[in-house]
Design an enzyme around this catalytic site. Structure first.
Site, PDB file in Angstrom:
ATOM      1  N   SER A  51      57.465  -5.239 -35.909  1.00 51.32           N
ATOM      2  CA  SER A  51      56.311  -5.821 -36.618  1.00 51.32           C
ATOM      3  C   SER A  51      55.099  -4.932 -36.364  1.00 51.32           C
ATOM      4  O   SER A  51      55.088  -4.127 -35.420  1.00 51.32           O
ATOM      5  CB  SER A  51      56.038  -7.237 -36.089  1.00 51.32           C
ATOM      6  OG  SER A  51      55.557  -7.152 -34.762  1.00 51.32           O
ATOM      7  N   ASP A  83      58.549  -3.476 -40.115  1.00 56.33           N
ATOM      8  CA  ASP A  83      58.651  -4.765 -40.804  1.00 56.33           C
ATOM      9  C   ASP A  83      57.291  -5.093 -41.455  1.00 56.33           C
ATOM     10  O   ASP A  83      56.256  -4.537 -41.047  1.00 56.33           O
ATOM     11  CB  ASP A  83      59.025  -5.812 -39.740  1.00 56.33           C
ATOM     12  CG  ASP A  83      59.559  -7.108 -40.316  1.00 56.33           C
ATOM     13  OD1 ASP A  83      59.952  -7.122 -41.486  1.00 56.33           O
ATOM     14  OD2 ASP A  83      59.601  -8.111 -39.577  1.00 56.33           O
ATOM     15  N   ASP A 105      54.733  -4.854 -47.843  1.00 55.75           N
ATOM     16  CA  ASP A 105      54.679  -6.260 -48.235  1.00 55.75           C
ATOM     17  C   ASP A 105      53.455  -6.521 -49.111  1.00 55.75           C
ATOM     18  O   ASP A 105      52.340  -6.682 -48.624  1.00 55.75           O
ATOM     19  CB  ASP A 105      54.649  -7.148 -46.976  1.00 55.75           C
ATOM     20  CG  ASP A 105      54.674  -8.641 -47.337  1.00 55.75           C
ATOM     21  OD1 ASP A 105      54.570  -8.971 -48.538  1.00 55.75           O
ATOM     22  OD2 ASP A 105      54.787  -9.467 -46.415  1.00 55.75           O
ATOM     23  N   GLU A 135      58.716  -6.810 -51.052  1.00 56.48           N
ATOM     24  CA  GLU A 135      58.954  -8.260 -51.096  1.00 56.48           C
ATOM     25  C   GLU A 135      58.344  -8.865 -52.343  1.00 56.48           C
ATOM     26  O   GLU A 135      57.230  -8.513 -52.733  1.00 56.48           O
ATOM     27  CB  GLU A 135      58.355  -8.926 -49.851  1.00 56.48           C
ATOM     28  CG  GLU A 135      58.542 -10.436 -49.853  1.00 56.48           C
ATOM     29  CD  GLU A 135      58.092 -11.098 -48.554  1.00 56.48           C
ATOM     30  OE1 GLU A 135      58.367 -10.521 -47.477  1.00 56.48           O
ATOM     31  OE2 GLU A 135      57.478 -12.172 -48.619  1.00 56.48           O
ATOM     32  N   HIS A 209      64.977 -12.813 -45.407  1.00 53.74           N
ATOM     33  CA  HIS A 209      64.073 -12.947 -44.258  1.00 53.74           C
ATOM     34  C   HIS A 209      64.266 -14.334 -43.644  1.00 53.74           C
ATOM     35  O   HIS A 209      64.869 -15.212 -44.247  1.00 53.74           O
ATOM     36  CB  HIS A 209      62.617 -12.774 -44.714  1.00 53.74           C
ATOM     37  CG  HIS A 209      62.233 -11.343 -44.885  1.00 53.74           C
ATOM     38  ND1 HIS A 209      61.214 -10.756 -44.182  1.00 53.74           N
ATOM     39  CD2 HIS A 209      62.765 -10.369 -45.657  1.00 53.74           C
ATOM     40  CE1 HIS A 209      61.116  -9.479 -44.526  1.00 53.74           C
ATOM     41  NE2 HIS A 209      62.045  -9.221 -45.433  1.00 53.74           N
ATOM     42  N   GLY A 210      63.738 -14.493 -42.422  1.00 52.87           N
ATOM     43  CA  GLY A 210      63.795 -15.823 -41.796  1.00 52.87           C
ATOM     44  C   GLY A 210      65.194 -16.215 -41.391  1.00 52.87           C
ATOM     45  O   GLY A 210      65.603 -17.366 -41.588  1.00 52.87           O
ATOM     46  N   THR A 212      66.431 -16.748 -38.497  1.00 57.06           N
ATOM     47  CA  THR A 212      66.510 -17.712 -37.383  1.00 57.06           C
ATOM     48  C   THR A 212      66.733 -19.120 -37.921  1.00 57.06           C
ATOM     49  O   THR A 212      66.003 -19.559 -38.818  1.00 57.06           O
ATOM     50  CB  THR A 212      65.198 -17.671 -36.564  1.00 57.06           C
ATOM     51  OG1 THR A 212      65.075 -16.389 -35.983  1.00 57.06           O
ATOM     52  CG2 THR A 212      65.193 -18.737 -35.463  1.00 57.06           C
ATOM     53  N   ASN A 231      67.286 -10.418 -41.842  1.00 60.00           N
ATOM     54  CA  ASN A 231      66.278 -10.290 -40.783  1.00 60.00           C
ATOM     55  C   ASN A 231      66.357 -11.455 -39.811  1.00 60.00           C
ATOM     56  O   ASN A 231      66.326 -12.618 -40.231  1.00 60.00           O
ATOM     57  CB  ASN A 231      64.875 -10.322 -41.396  1.00 60.00           C
ATOM     58  CG  ASN A 231      64.521  -9.055 -42.130  1.00 60.00           C
ATOM     59  OD1 ASN A 231      65.363  -8.200 -42.338  1.00 60.00           O
ATOM     60  ND2 ASN A 231      63.273  -8.932 -42.508  1.00 60.00           N
ATOM     61  N   THR A 234      62.724 -14.475 -34.554  1.00 57.30           N
ATOM     62  CA  THR A 234      62.298 -15.503 -33.594  1.00 57.30           C
ATOM     63  C   THR A 234      63.383 -15.842 -32.576  1.00 57.30           C
ATOM     64  O   THR A 234      63.106 -16.086 -31.401  1.00 57.30           O
ATOM     65  CB  THR A 234      61.890 -16.782 -34.368  1.00 57.30           C
ATOM     66  OG1 THR A 234      60.925 -16.404 -35.350  1.00 57.30           O
ATOM     67  CG2 THR A 234      61.302 -17.833 -33.464  1.00 57.30           C
TER      68      THR A 234
HETATM   69  P1  13P Z   1      62.735 -15.159 -38.206  1.00 54.76           P
HETATM   70  O1  13P Z   1      61.749 -14.894 -37.121  1.00 54.76           O
HETATM   71  O2  13P Z   1      62.554 -16.500 -38.827  1.00 54.76           O
HETATM   72  O3  13P Z   1      64.129 -14.915 -37.769  1.00 54.76           O
HETATM   73  O4  13P Z   1      62.416 -14.115 -39.381  1.00 54.76           O
HETATM   74  C1  13P Z   1      62.347 -12.757 -39.090  1.00 54.76           C
HETATM   75  C2  13P Z   1      61.937 -11.976 -40.280  1.00 54.76           C
HETATM   76  O5  13P Z   1      62.244 -12.324 -41.401  1.00 54.76           O
HETATM   77  C3  13P Z   1      61.168 -10.754 -40.035  1.00 54.76           C
HETATM   78  O6  13P Z   1      60.764 -10.130 -41.190  1.00 54.76           O
END
Ligand code: 13P
Length: 280
Positions: A51, A83, A105, A135, A209-210, A212, A231, A234
């Site tokens: 990040s 990222d 982004d 994105e 993305h996301g 987690t 991705n 978290t």
């Molecule tokens: P999470 O933290 O929800 O796993 O998402 C990570 C992400 O998409 C980074 O770009």
């Protein structure tokens, strides 16, 4: 060993019978050995994403040198990816320092501005063989301090995705199909039909993305319907911090700090191994 761009890494992954590449956020340098251990255990190529917050904290040069050196000594094909970044100067810095992949982004902009800026980034990256992710649509949740409220979520449409890919030729496209960044309060509702239609219309690697909190079943289905980069961020943070809370609590101040960190890294390795095996 050189760092690989996304297309090269995906090719290696497919040769090793993975259907997608997991792209894992690194939260601090101490965590780094866990990523290579997981890749060695699963024979997976490795994509580490950084990040802008982590890049600022550790510095681009240290990240490139450390990751390149481990990739070489462990013989793990590795891609180092920036990222979510909406600042072109920061992207240029990452490219100049040796990142092999970047994400622009522009999801908060109009599609026209997003396309124009993505093209600029592609012009900066291609001569150095660096891959570019963009994105389209707004993914909810919290990522590196940026929050998109649930009412601001905008799902990616098939027509926009096709237009975006046709007009930019971007290497991979992150789409909003129901996942959120950060910890879920409920279950993720991935729109598999929308994903299948975008895959058909774009024929370009798509990014989820996301990661987690997405169930294994949803993850497998998403990969089957066209997601080629997943991705996850978290989850490793949560594992590391909860293990540290445990061990630090029980330890003495003159114990080697490694006694606290090794169990935390072992927990991160387990999560990464589990995820990597999902993409087989
Ligand atoms: P999470 O933290 O929800 O796993 O998402 C990570 C992400 O998409 C980074 O770009």
């Amino acid at each position: 060993m050189k760092l690989y761009n996304f297309a090269e890494l995906l090719h290696i992954a497919k040769d090793r019978e993975f259907k997608a590449v997991g792209s894992f956020n690194l939260h601090c340098l101490e965590m780094l050995p866990a990523y290579f251990k997981a890749a060695e255990k699963t024979n997976s190529p490795l994509m580490i994403q950084i990040s802008t917050g982590t890049a600022k904290y550790l510095g681009h040069r240290l990240l490139v040198d450390a990751i390149k050196s481990l990739a070489e000594s462990k013989n793990v094909p590795t891609c180092l990816h920036l990222d979510h970044c909406s600042d072109l100067d920061s992207i240029q810095l990452a490219i100049d320092t040796g990142f092999s992949s970047v994400m622009y982004d522009g999801s908060h902009l109009s599609i026209e501005e997003n396309i124009a800026n993505t093209r600029k980034v592609i012009d900066m990256a291609r001569p150095l063989n660096v891959s570019v992710e963009a994105e389209l649509g707004a993914i909810g949740g919290s990522e590196d301090g940026k929050v998109v409220a649930m009412e601001e979520i905008a799902f990616t449409t098939v027509n926009d995705a096709k237009r975006f890919v046709d007009e930019t030729g971007v290497d991979m496209l992150a789409i909003s199909i129901g996942t959120v960044h950060g910890l879920y309060t409920g279950k993720a509702h991935i729109q598999h039909q929308r994903l299948a239609e975008i895959t058909e219309a774009t024929r370009t690697p798509l990014v989820l993305h996301g990661g987690t909190g997405v169930s294994d079943e949803d993850m497998r289905l998403a990969v089957r319907s066209g997601i080629e980069k997943v991705n996850v961020g978290t989850e490793m943070n949560v594992q590391w911090v909860s293990q540290c809370k445990n061990t630090f609590e029980k330890g003495k101040v003159n114990d080697s700090v490694r006694n606290f960190l090794v169990p935390a890294n072992d927990a991160v390795t387990s999560v990464l191994v589990e995820k990597m095996q999902l993409f087989r």
